[in-house]
Design a protein around this motif. Structure first.
Motif, short mmCIF file in Angstrom:
data_model
loop_
_atom_site.label_atom_id
_atom_site.label_comp_id
_atom_site.label_asym_id
_atom_site.label_seq_id
_atom_site.Cartn_x
_atom_site.Cartn_y
_atom_site.Cartn_z
N MET A 58 -19.38 24.50 0.22
CA MET A 58 -18.54 25.18 0.61
C MET A 58 -17.97 26.74 0.46
O MET A 58 -17.86 26.34 -1.03
CB MET A 58 -17.53 24.44 2.11
CG MET A 58 -18.15 24.00 2.53
SD MET A 58 -19.27 24.08 4.03
CE MET A 58 -18.56 24.91 5.52
N THR A 62 -12.69 27.67 2.72
CA THR A 62 -13.00 27.75 3.85
C THR A 62 -11.77 25.94 4.63
O THR A 62 -11.65 25.13 4.04
CB THR A 62 -14.84 27.04 3.79
OG1 THR A 62 -15.56 27.24 3.24
CG2 THR A 62 -14.83 25.73 4.73
N THR A 67 -17.39 19.82 9.31
CA THR A 67 -18.48 21.05 9.83
C THR A 67 -18.25 22.16 10.82
O THR A 67 -18.40 22.80 10.92
CB THR A 67 -19.90 20.98 8.68
OG1 THR A 67 -18.71 19.85 7.72
CG2 THR A 67 -20.23 22.18 8.79
N HIS A 68 -18.42 20.72 11.94
CA HIS A 68 -19.09 20.52 13.40
C HIS A 68 -17.76 22.10 14.07
O HIS A 68 -17.38 22.30 15.64
CB HIS A 68 -19.50 19.85 14.10
CG HIS A 68 -18.35 18.75 14.57
ND1 HIS A 68 -17.72 17.98 12.87
CD2 HIS A 68 -18.06 18.38 15.66
CE1 HIS A 68 -16.97 17.52 14.30
NE2 HIS A 68 -16.88 17.60 15.64
N PRO A 73 -20.74 27.72 11.00
CA PRO A 73 -20.95 26.31 9.80
C PRO A 73 -21.58 27.63 8.58
O PRO A 73 -21.08 27.72 6.92
CB PRO A 73 -21.19 25.65 9.66
CG PRO A 73 -20.69 25.16 11.10
CD PRO A 73 -20.89 26.36 12.11
N LEU A 77 -21.02 28.28 4.51
CA LEU A 77 -21.99 27.24 3.36
C LEU A 77 -21.92 28.65 1.61
O LEU A 77 -22.39 29.52 2.11
CB LEU A 77 -23.45 27.40 3.55
CG LEU A 77 -23.11 26.36 4.31
CD1 LEU A 77 -24.55 26.05 5.15
CD2 LEU A 77 -22.86 24.79 3.41
N ARG A 85 -26.48 19.55 1.64
CA ARG A 85 -25.83 18.67 3.11
C ARG A 85 -27.75 18.11 3.12
O ARG A 85 -27.60 17.49 3.25
CB ARG A 85 -25.74 19.84 3.42
CG ARG A 85 -24.14 20.07 3.28
CD ARG A 85 -23.67 21.19 3.98
NE ARG A 85 -21.98 20.66 3.77
CZ ARG A 85 -21.49 20.67 4.83
NH1 ARG A 85 -21.22 20.67 5.54
NH2 ARG A 85 -19.56 20.82 4.17
N HIS A 186 -26.41 20.03 9.03
CA HIS A 186 -26.51 21.23 7.56
C HIS A 186 -26.80 20.67 6.77
O HIS A 186 -26.20 20.14 5.95
CB HIS A 186 -24.70 21.96 8.06
CG HIS A 186 -24.50 22.39 8.84
ND1 HIS A 186 -25.46 23.60 10.01
CD2 HIS A 186 -23.35 21.49 10.39
CE1 HIS A 186 -24.81 23.56 10.97
NE2 HIS A 186 -23.74 23.08 11.30
#
Length: 186
Positions: A58, A62, A67-68, A73, A77, A85, A186
């Protein structure tokens, strides 16, 4: 016996994976600003916080949330973050956590320090007594796609059924899932 197995396997894996680890580190450095390693505050055995290394996927600054929970998201990245990932290459540095004894190869995945709902459910069900793992029963039965209550249910099932042979089965099934890229968000 489990600690001995973890330590020997982690040292062998670190030796075998040394060249890929160096290659991934160079790729992270060359494709984005910031450090190569992201030290994530994670919940370990008995809910103690430890620093878990991952290759940074990331962008810097961030928010430190699951992440969710990020609004989009993909916007956070790095150029190679999604690939790292999907391929689970960002996890290679967790061998360090296994060597240190903060993690095991198999156990419940370590929660982020601020995943209160997951931490509370695991504590209520005794899962906090387990060393977190690089992979686990929930990982091979859904990974990122599972809602938290279902993850905890699978963590409890692992707690009750854990054995050397179940760990070997989970490691083997994890290898297959990583190769197939099953259940990766992801």
């Amino acid at each position: 016996m489990k600690r001995c197995f973890d330590l020997i396997l982690a040292l062998i894996a670190a030796f075998i994976l040394l060249i890929p680890i160096v290659f991934v580190a160079m790729c992270v450095k060359l494709t984005s600003k910031g450090p190569i390693i992201y030290w994530s505050d994670r919940i370990g055995r008995y809910n103690k916080i430890f620093k878990m290394p991952k290759f940074r996927t990331m962008k810097i600054n961030t928010p430190a949330i699951a992440t969710h929970l990020l609004p989009d998201p993909k916007l956070f990245l790095t150029p190679i973050g999604s690939f790292l990932r999907r391929s689970s290459l960002d996890e290679l540095l967790q061998l360090w956590s296994i060597i240190r004894g903060d993690m095991s190869f198999v156990g419940p995945r370590p929660a982020l320090f601020n995943q209160d709902d997951l931490i509370i459910l695991r504590t209520e069900n005794g899962v906090d007594r387990l060393l977190p793992g690089l992979t686990g029963w929930a990982q091979i039965n859904g990974r990122d796609e599972l809602p938290i209550p279902e993850k905890v249910k699978l963590d409890v099932e692992y707690l009750q059924r854990r054995s050397f042979f179940l760990d070997v089965k989970i490691i083997f099934m994890t290898f297959l899932k990583v190769i197939r890229r099953d259940g990766v968000a992801h």
